[in-house]
Design a protein around this motif. Structure first.
Motif, PDB file in Angstrom:
ATOM      1  N   TYR A  61       0.847  -1.192   0.000  1.00 33.33           N
ATOM      2  CA  TYR A  61       0.000   0.000   0.000  1.00 33.33           C
ATOM      3  C   TYR A  61       0.886   1.247   0.000  1.00 33.33           C
ATOM      4  CZ  TYR A  61      -3.701  -3.248   1.394  1.00 33.33           C
ATOM      5  OH  TYR A  61      -4.592  -4.289   1.439  1.00 33.33           O
ATOM      6  N   THR A  62       0.637   2.131  -0.953  1.00 32.55           N
ATOM      7  CA  THR A  62       1.370   3.394  -1.038  1.00 32.55           C
ATOM      8  C   THR A  62       0.403   4.554  -0.859  1.00 32.55           C
ATOM      9  OG1 THR A  62       1.142   3.315  -3.444  1.00 32.55           O
ATOM     10  CG2 THR A  62       3.203   2.489  -2.503  1.00 32.55           C
ATOM     11  N   LEU A  63       0.928   5.676  -0.368  1.00 34.84           N
ATOM     12  CA  LEU A  63       0.096   6.798   0.044  1.00 34.84           C
ATOM     13  C   LEU A  63      -0.042   7.832  -1.063  1.00 34.84           C
ATOM     14  CD1 LEU A  63      -1.420   8.257   2.347  1.00 34.84           C
ATOM     15  CD2 LEU A  63       0.792   9.194   3.062  1.00 34.84           C
TER      16      LEU A  63
ATOM     17  N   LEU B 112      -9.351  17.515  -4.410  1.00 36.31           N
ATOM     18  CA  LEU B 112     -10.703  17.306  -4.915  1.00 36.31           C
ATOM     19  C   LEU B 112     -11.199  18.461  -5.779  1.00 36.31           C
ATOM     20  CD1 LEU B 112     -12.338  15.669  -1.769  1.00 36.31           C
ATOM     21  CD2 LEU B 112     -11.623  14.548  -3.893  1.00 36.31           C
ATOM     22  N   THR B 113     -10.508  19.578  -5.748  1.00 37.99           N
ATOM     23  CA  THR B 113     -10.865  20.689  -6.633  1.00 37.99           C
ATOM     24  C   THR B 113     -10.349  20.433  -8.036  1.00 37.99           C
ATOM     25  OG1 THR B 113     -10.838  22.246  -4.783  1.00 37.99           O
ATOM     26  CG2 THR B 113     -10.698  23.171  -7.008  1.00 37.99           C
ATOM     27  N   SER B 114      -9.081  20.083  -8.145  1.00 39.04           N
ATOM     28  CA  SER B 114      -8.480  19.826  -9.452  1.00 39.04           C
ATOM     29  C   SER B 114      -8.584  18.373  -9.870  1.00 39.04           C
ATOM     30  CB  SER B 114      -7.007  20.237  -9.426  1.00 39.04           C
ATOM     31  OG  SER B 114      -6.273  19.397  -8.538  1.00 39.04           O
ATOM     32  N   GLY B 115      -8.755  17.489  -8.884  1.00 40.03           N
ATOM     33  CA  GLY B 115      -8.777  16.063  -9.180  1.00 40.03           C
ATOM     34  C   GLY B 115      -7.401  15.453  -9.325  1.00 40.03           C
ATOM     35  N   LEU B 116      -6.335  16.245  -9.127  1.00 42.09           N
ATOM     36  CA  LEU B 116      -4.979  15.770  -9.356  1.00 42.09           C
ATOM     37  C   LEU B 116      -4.471  14.971  -8.153  1.00 42.09           C
ATOM     38  CD1 LEU B 116      -3.376  18.913 -11.014  1.00 42.09           C
ATOM     39  CD2 LEU B 116      -4.211  16.828 -12.126  1.00 42.09           C
ATOM     40  N   PRO B 117      -3.795  13.831  -8.409  1.00 41.58           N
ATOM     41  CA  PRO B 117      -3.216  13.039  -7.329  1.00 41.58           C
ATOM     42  C   PRO B 117      -1.770  13.433  -7.061  1.00 41.58           C
ATOM     43  CG  PRO B 117      -3.130  11.788  -9.353  1.00 41.58           C
ATOM     44  CD  PRO B 117      -3.751  13.121  -9.706  1.00 41.58           C
ATOM     45  N   LYS B 118      -1.304  13.145  -5.859  1.00 41.88           N
ATOM     46  CA  LYS B 118       0.088  13.366  -5.500  1.00 41.88           C
ATOM     47  C   LYS B 118       0.560  12.193  -4.666  1.00 41.88           C
ATOM     48  CE  LYS B 118       3.204  16.698  -3.275  1.00 41.88           C
ATOM     49  NZ  LYS B 118       3.275  18.007  -2.554  1.00 41.88           N
ATOM     50  N   LEU B 119       1.568  11.480  -5.168  1.00 42.31           N
ATOM     51  CA  LEU B 119       2.145  10.353  -4.435  1.00 42.31           C
ATOM     52  C   LEU B 119       3.049  10.885  -3.333  1.00 42.31           C
ATOM     53  CD1 LEU B 119       2.592   7.264  -4.213  1.00 42.31           C
ATOM     54  CD2 LEU B 119       4.541   7.562  -5.768  1.00 42.31           C
ATOM     55  N   LEU B 120       2.848  10.402  -2.121  1.00 44.61           N
ATOM     56  CA  LEU B 120       3.629  10.841  -0.965  1.00 44.61           C
ATOM     57  C   LEU B 120       4.437   9.673  -0.410  1.00 44.61           C
ATOM     58  CD1 LEU B 120       0.874  12.915   0.876  1.00 44.61           C
ATOM     59  CD2 LEU B 120       2.669  13.790  -0.634  1.00 44.61           C
ATOM     60  N   ALA B 121       5.597   9.992   0.166  1.00 48.51           N
ATOM     61  CA  ALA B 121       6.454   8.998   0.820  1.00 48.51           C
ATOM     62  C   ALA B 121       6.611   7.749  -0.050  1.00 48.51           C
ATOM     63  CB  ALA B 121       5.869   8.622   2.181  1.00 48.51           C
ATOM     64  N   PRO B 122       7.137   7.884  -1.280  1.00 49.49           N
ATOM     65  CA  PRO B 122       7.186   6.745  -2.194  1.00 49.49           C
ATOM     66  C   PRO B 122       8.067   5.596  -1.718  1.00 49.49           C
ATOM     67  CG  PRO B 122       8.441   8.612  -3.054  1.00 49.49           C
ATOM     68  CD  PRO B 122       7.673   9.123  -1.881  1.00 49.49           C
TER      69      PRO B 122
ATOM     70  N   HIS C  94       4.323   7.735  10.661  1.00 52.33           N
ATOM     71  CA  HIS C  94       4.994   8.781   9.898  1.00 52.33           C
ATOM     72  C   HIS C  94       4.016   9.921   9.673  1.00 52.33           C
ATOM     73  CE1 HIS C  94       7.426   5.221   9.011  1.00 52.33           C
ATOM     74  NE2 HIS C  94       8.413   6.041   8.648  1.00 52.33           N
ATOM     75  N   VAL C  95       4.528  11.144   9.760  1.00 56.17           N
ATOM     76  CA  VAL C  95       3.734  12.342   9.492  1.00 56.17           C
ATOM     77  C   VAL C  95       4.238  12.956   8.186  1.00 56.17           C
ATOM     78  CG1 VAL C  95       3.167  14.669  10.262  1.00 56.17           C
ATOM     79  CG2 VAL C  95       3.195  12.773  11.905  1.00 56.17           C
TER      80      VAL C  95
ATOM     81  N   GLY D  54       5.806  17.929   1.254  1.00 57.23           N
ATOM     82  CA  GLY D  54       6.045  16.513   1.001  1.00 57.23           C
ATOM     83  C   GLY D  54       6.994  15.882   1.995  1.00 57.23           C
ATOM     84  N   ARG D  55       7.438  16.637   2.983  1.00 56.25           N
ATOM     85  CA  ARG D  55       8.395  16.128   3.956  1.00 56.25           C
ATOM     86  C   ARG D  55       7.754  15.041   4.816  1.00 56.25           C
ATOM     87  NH1 ARG D  55      11.141  19.556   8.956  1.00 56.25           N
ATOM     88  NH2 ARG D  55      12.365  17.801   9.810  1.00 56.25           N
TER      89      ARG D  55
END
Length: 845
Positions: free
Chosen positions: A272-274, A279-289, A324-325, A331-332
């Protein structure tokens, strides 16, 4: 712990003397097939409508195909009741009453209600309009799990987001038997008519390569129009909306990597990846890859700028994980090392090996843990545990800083729960034995339940997608508690809004065992499920009213006049003959048939199941759902029924996970015989599921019993470890039921070593290889669509046949974990009765 077991009867909480059965009507199989029930219930935000799940009479269900068994899990219809105006309850208008239907949750305004429906393998998700009294069903099939990972989320007053499966697929957790039947039938027809190849291939390496994304879609659905759009391709779990409603966090699901050692030992072998979606733009961002995360552990900070989740380096062991926070703006990723603490596992309260939920407390995290003794290594731990361990110190809530410092927030409170009640800017609300407390980030502690005394229990709501007692509910503006006091109990609803926190209303429960299903401060009402003898009543209690609760409906009136029988407690000691350990007091439960008198001893059914607490039901017995394995059915036929205590600490020895079970069972049976109520020459063993292999194992080590019935279990630990997972192996490639054996903690059959490492352990604990030692006549029962492969009992029957033993083998086709159809349930009971009568274990005429 190696124990030679003897017993000393200390106390039998029974009258003495033999017993027989007078003319009293007990529960029959026909009675059970007419049983109704209640499921979840919700009150809308305005406090007007109660919507609840009502299970129709079992023999009137049109579809018995749900998952691996239908009873208790299906038959649901949605009904509503007007709390403001009263009157009669009615089926929810504008919704098809034929499929099984379950509640999800209300939209923020309360206008829309999430509904899931199932029929012959097809699961759908819909939005029901409480104003328009109509629903729209979305075209995609929802992903589904009862463990909370796939709960749909309302992101506005009219929009819903849910995880969906690829077109043409259905969730196995609802549909595995129906889908398997359809695919088998189609494949057979294709083969017989030369319509094309019917081969199915499974591989040790996934076809799309190791670590490939699991197929599916993340769907955004409009409750007004029924239209859907795809936010992202791939399967996503643990959907969590930020407090401001702008961002949606989710875990992308990937297939297991066979080269990864963790893929071979963990309960969930997927990764599982985060990801966070704007929700405004619909764009995803992968965090802590570089990390993978455990589902159902995501939590947002109150401002919606950070989130926390439990994770570890990809390819690592979850037991090495940390919270993890992640800061969304940068993105930190900050790892919170819980030095000196051992995180509490959810398994301790009966579910999965995952840490209890964390919440933000200012810049720190609050987590539920135990301090590691100073004499031991202080490195952070997440220890896998057994269910309800009795040897561990009490845990507490701790504030954990990013630099590893921690402080105990609940020191001095008794029986603190790991299920948080609420959290907000700079505060956390928890509950303990004596009340509800708000904890501040500076360490301040305030009792919100001032003026209310008694033993508190938080009533966290459950739904179809997250069962009660497992759900980690989204925090609401109010919370409901049962408070037990001398002479009864009351329900306390607390206001948790800022400035209003601690305001409460109380409603007296109609009975000590009444189950609160839903409550509303707005409505000033609590809805109860209560027993009136064997009849189930749905009641609404009101604040400030001295009148009895109003009855909404009553179920199972056909059971009026039925006598369940009487539960009696039998207490005794199980001692170590070598004197190395003190005797352990145990208490087992004996159910006597209706009308038992003192004329003759009774035949006895000894139900075998590892880890049984032997707890006797309290007063106000009722049948909450149609249970074809109910002990009351044995009592209704004139048998005494024993639920013998089998604590893990006594049955697990160095010789095997249940090696001590025969002596523990015999000790309990000796104590029961000592009451004079049962006939020592008419005793049979019975085991279902994990109890089946256990009963066969006991039969191989004791000649006391006249017959043994083993149903829907396994018998060969070797082939069970490596073989197919029953119905899940047909088309879904699920092989290797090794998960319960490799890890001792949390498993009734944990060995801690593989068959490669210790084949003799598997050999000497397998009833198949013990068949020559079984001199008791055996009845085996199994089903072709069970998750325990029916081939296990093929082996057992073959072993008994080769050993020259008395055995018969009944197989049910189309059934899963035991029979679901009323016809097969009736057949099962008829065959068990005939088998027992043939071998002299039958009630007197």
């Amino acid at each position: 712990m190696r124990l030679g077991l003897i017993f000393v009867v200390l106390l039998v909480l029974l009258g003495s003397g033999p017993a027989a059965v007078a003319e009293h009507k007990g529960v029959s199989v026909d009675d059970m097939m007419k049983v109704e029930g209640l499921g979840s219930a919700l009150i809308d935000p305005a406090g007007r409508w109660l919507v609840y799940e009502r299970l129709r009479p079992y023999d009137q269900i049109p579809d018995y195909s749900f998952r691996t068994y239908a009873f208790g899990k299906s038959g649901h219809q949605l009904w509503r009741y007007d709390l403001a105006r009263g009157g009669e309850p009615h089926p929810l208008p504008g919704i098809d009453p034929e499929p099984h239907a379950w509640l999800g949750g209300f939209s923020p305004s309360g206008r829309f209600l999430t509904v899931m429906q199932y029929r012959f393998g097809d699961l759908s998700i819909a939005a029901y309009d409480m104003q328009g009294e109509a629903s729209v069903t979305f075209e995609q099939a929802p992903a589904f799990s009862r463990t909370g990972e796939y709960g749909p989320v309302w992101i506005s007053g009219t929009e819903l987001v849910f995880a969906a499966l690829p077109a043409g697929q259905q969730p196995l957790a609802t549909s595995v038997r129906a889908l398997t039947g359809k695919r088998l039938s189609s494949a057979w027809q294709a083969a017989w008519t030369n319509s094309g190849p019917t081969a199915d291939e499974v591989r040790t390496v996934p076809r799309d390569g190791p670590g490939g994304p699991a197929p599916g879609q993340l769907v955004r659905a409009d409750a007004m129009s029924g239209k859907t759009t795809v936010l992202a391709d791939g399967l996503y779990a643990d959907l969590r909306l930020s407090a401001d409603g702008r961002m949606l966090a989710a875990l992308g699901v990937s297939q297991p990597d066979p080269a990864d050692p963790a893929a071979l030992v963990e309960t969930d072998r997927r990764h599982y990846t985060l990801t966070v979606f704007d929700l405004t733009s619909g764009l995803p961002k992968l965090l802590a890859p570089g990390l993978e995360f455990m589902p159902y552990t995501i939590t947002w900070d109150p401002g919606g700028h950070r989130l926390a989740a439990f994770g570890w380096e990809r390819g690592g062991d979850p037991r090495s994980g940390r919270f993890h926070v992640v800061d969304l703006s940068t993105g930190r990723v900050t790892r919170y090392d819980h030095d000196g603490l051992d995180l509490v596992s959810e398994r301790e309260r009966g579910w999965l090996q995952r840490p209890e939920r964390t919440v933000f407390l200012g810049d720190d995290l609050a987590l539920f843990a135990r301090e590691i003794p100073e004499s031991e290594d202080q490195a952070p731990r997440f220890t896998y545990q057994d269910i309800r361990p009795d040897h561990l110190p009490a845990p507490d809530w701790y504030r954990l800083s990013a630099d590893g410092r921690h402080a105990n927030l609940t020191r001095g409170l008794a029986d603190v729960s790991g299920v948080p009640v609420h959290a907000g800017e700079g505060h956390l609300t928890v509950w303990a034995q004596d009340g509800v407390y708000r904890l501040g980030e500076t360490g301040a502690r305030r009792r919100l339940s001032a003026g209310v005394s008694g033993r508190f229990r938080f009533l966290a709501p459950g739904t179809f997608t997250a069962r009660r007692g497992v759900a980690r509910p989204e925090f609401a503006d109010e919370a409901m508690f049962t408070v037990r006091q001398d002479g009864g109990s009351q329900i306390v609803m607390l206001d948790l809004r800022k400035g209003e926190e601690g305001k409460s209303v109380s409603i007296r429960a109609p009975a000590a065992d009444a189950l609160p299903l839903a409550g509303s401060l707005m409505a000033g009402s609590v809805v109860f499920e209560a027993a009136d003898g064997p009849v189930t009543r749905l009641l609404a209690g009101r604040t400030g009213s001295h009148d009895p609760p109003e009855e909404i409906t009553r179920l199972n009136s056909h059971l009026e006049g039925v006598d369940f029988g009487t539960w009696k407690r039998v207490a005794y000691d199980v001692a170590d003959p070598e004197g190395l350990l003190p005797p352990q007091p145990l208490e087992s439960c004996l159910l006597l048939p209706p009308g038992t008198d003192s004329s003759a001893p009774l035949p006895l059914i000894v139900d075998v199941y590892p880890g049984s607490a032997g707890i006797c039901p309290g007063a106000g017995q009722k049948i909450a759902y149609p249970d074809p394995h109910s002990p009351y059915l044995w009592a209704g036929q004139g048998y005494a029924y024993a639920r013998v205590a089998t604590p893990t600490g006594l049955i697990r020895t160095p010789e095997g996970p249940i090696a001590g079970l025969p002596a523990v069972i015999d000790a309990g049976v000796e104590a029961i015989i000592g009451t004079g109520l049962v006939d020592p020459e008419r005793i049979a063993l019975h085991g279902f599921s994990q109890g089946a292999v256990s009963a066969l194992f006991v039969a191989a080590h004791s000649n006391r019993y006249k017959a043994v019935i083993a149903k829907n279990g396994w018998a060969d630990l070797f082939s069970h470890y490596f073989g197919g997972s029953g119905v899940y192996a047909y088309f879904y490639g699920d092989f290797g039921s090794y998960l319960g054996y490799d890890s001792v903690a949390g498993s009734d059959f944990g060995i801690g070593r593989t068959p490669f490492e210790d084949p003799d352990m598997y050999y000497r604990n397998s009833p198949v290889f013990l068949a020559p030692d079984i001199d008791t006549p055996v009845l085996l029962m199994h089903s072709d669509l069970d998750s325990f492969d029916m081939a296990q009992f093929d082996e057992m029957f073959g072993a008994l046949q080769r050993a020259g033993k008395d055995a018969r083998y009944v197989r049910y086709w189309g059934e899963g974990h035991g029979p679901s159809s009323p016809a097969n349930i009736r057949d099962m009971w008829a065959r068990m009765g005939s088998f027992l009568a043939e071998h002299g274990v039958a009630p007197d005429e």
